[in-house]
Design a protein around this motif. Structure first.
Motif, PDB file in Angstrom:
ATOM      1  N   THR A 220     137.509  21.259-105.074  1.00 49.46           N
ATOM      2  CA  THR A 220     136.596  21.291-103.849  1.00 49.46           C
ATOM      3  C   THR A 220     137.128  19.898-103.334  1.00 49.46           C
ATOM      4  OG1 THR A 220     134.730  22.289-104.670  1.00 49.46           O
ATOM      5  CG2 THR A 220     134.294  20.867-102.968  1.00 49.46           C
TER       6      THR A 220
ATOM      7  N   ARG B 224     134.548  31.927-109.325  1.00 49.80           N
ATOM      8  CA  ARG B 224     134.031  30.788-109.493  1.00 49.80           C
ATOM      9  C   ARG B 224     133.823  30.685-111.251  1.00 49.80           C
ATOM     10  NH1 ARG B 224     132.097  26.700-105.921  1.00 49.80           N
ATOM     11  NH2 ARG B 224     130.764  26.156-107.563  1.00 49.80           N
TER      12      ARG B 224
ATOM     13  N   SER C  64     133.885  23.308 -99.467  1.00 51.83           N
ATOM     14  CA  SER C  64     133.267  23.837-100.691  1.00 51.83           C
ATOM     15  C   SER C  64     134.062  25.441-101.152  1.00 51.83           C
ATOM     16  CB  SER C  64     131.698  24.334-100.292  1.00 51.83           C
ATOM     17  OG  SER C  64     131.665  24.850 -99.335  1.00 51.83           O
TER      18      SER C  64
ATOM     19  N   ARG D  26     134.046  29.242-102.115  1.00 52.76           N
ATOM     20  CA  ARG D  26     133.072  30.288-102.059  1.00 52.76           C
ATOM     21  C   ARG D  26     132.985  31.051-103.386  1.00 52.76           C
ATOM     22  NH1 ARG D  26     136.205  31.206 -96.547  1.00 52.76           N
ATOM     23  NH2 ARG D  26     134.588  30.438 -95.208  1.00 52.76           N
ATOM     24  N   PRO D  27     132.529  32.213-103.469  1.00 47.59           N
ATOM     25  CA  PRO D  27     132.324  32.664-104.918  1.00 47.59           C
ATOM     26  C   PRO D  27     133.689  33.212-105.447  1.00 47.59           C
ATOM     27  CG  PRO D  27     130.903  33.858-103.317  1.00 47.59           C
ATOM     28  CD  PRO D  27     131.647  32.763-102.301  1.00 47.59           C
TER      29      PRO D  27
END
Length: 157
Positions: free
Chosen positions: A47, A23, A53, A55-56
């Motif tokens: 998103t 991200r 949402s 994730r990393p």
């Protein structure tokens, strides 16, 4: 890696497959390229599109980047690409997600609605989703296969 050249405008575009991008990697790339800091806006759009949402790591294993350079050697845009089915699911679900996303944003999307309409009981194949972050703003693009007659009617409108 592929290289594209627009001889009329003098621009160059580099396309490459990449490992899954973190991200925060999007913001770092934009800063390194001297592009406007649109990472937060882009991640929010992603998103909203997925209605979940992030994730990393940005979703899906198979990702790509396109970097567009102007005639003067400055970066004009970065585009993050993924396969539509990996991001949004099979074509029918992808179409539903894209139309719902457009409706939430107040986009009419008549051409996409017509071009992606069911054919012989199925939704046309969707190829890539591209998220372009550039000097001129943020853009979302989707490629999908369609019938020639649908394209001709949309081209007239």
């Amino acid at each position: 890696m592929l290289l594209g050249l627009d001889p009329g405008r003098g621009t160059v575009e580099i396309y490459a497959a990449i490992a899954p991008l973190a991200r925060d990697g999007l913001g770092l790339l934009l800063a390194d390229l001297g592009l406007p800091p649109r990472a937060h806006e882009a991640l929010q759009l992603l998103t909203d599109l997925r209605d979940q949402s992030l994730r990393p790591l940005l979703p899906t294993q198979d990702q790509g980047l396109s970097l567009s350079w102007g005639e003067d050697g400055t970066a004009e845009a970065l585009t993050w690409y993924v396969h539509c089915d990996a991001l949004l699911g099979p074509a029918a679900r992808a179409r539903e997600s894209l139309l719902a996303f457009g409706q939430r944003r107040g986009w009419a999307m008549p051409r996409y609605r017509a071009l992606s309409a069911p054919v012989a009981g199925g939704i046309p194949w969707h190829g890539l989703v591209g998220l372009t972050l550039g000097r001129s703003g943020l853009a979302l693009s989707v490629t999908c296969a369609t019938r020639c007659e649908a394209w001709r009617s949309c081209a007239r409108s």
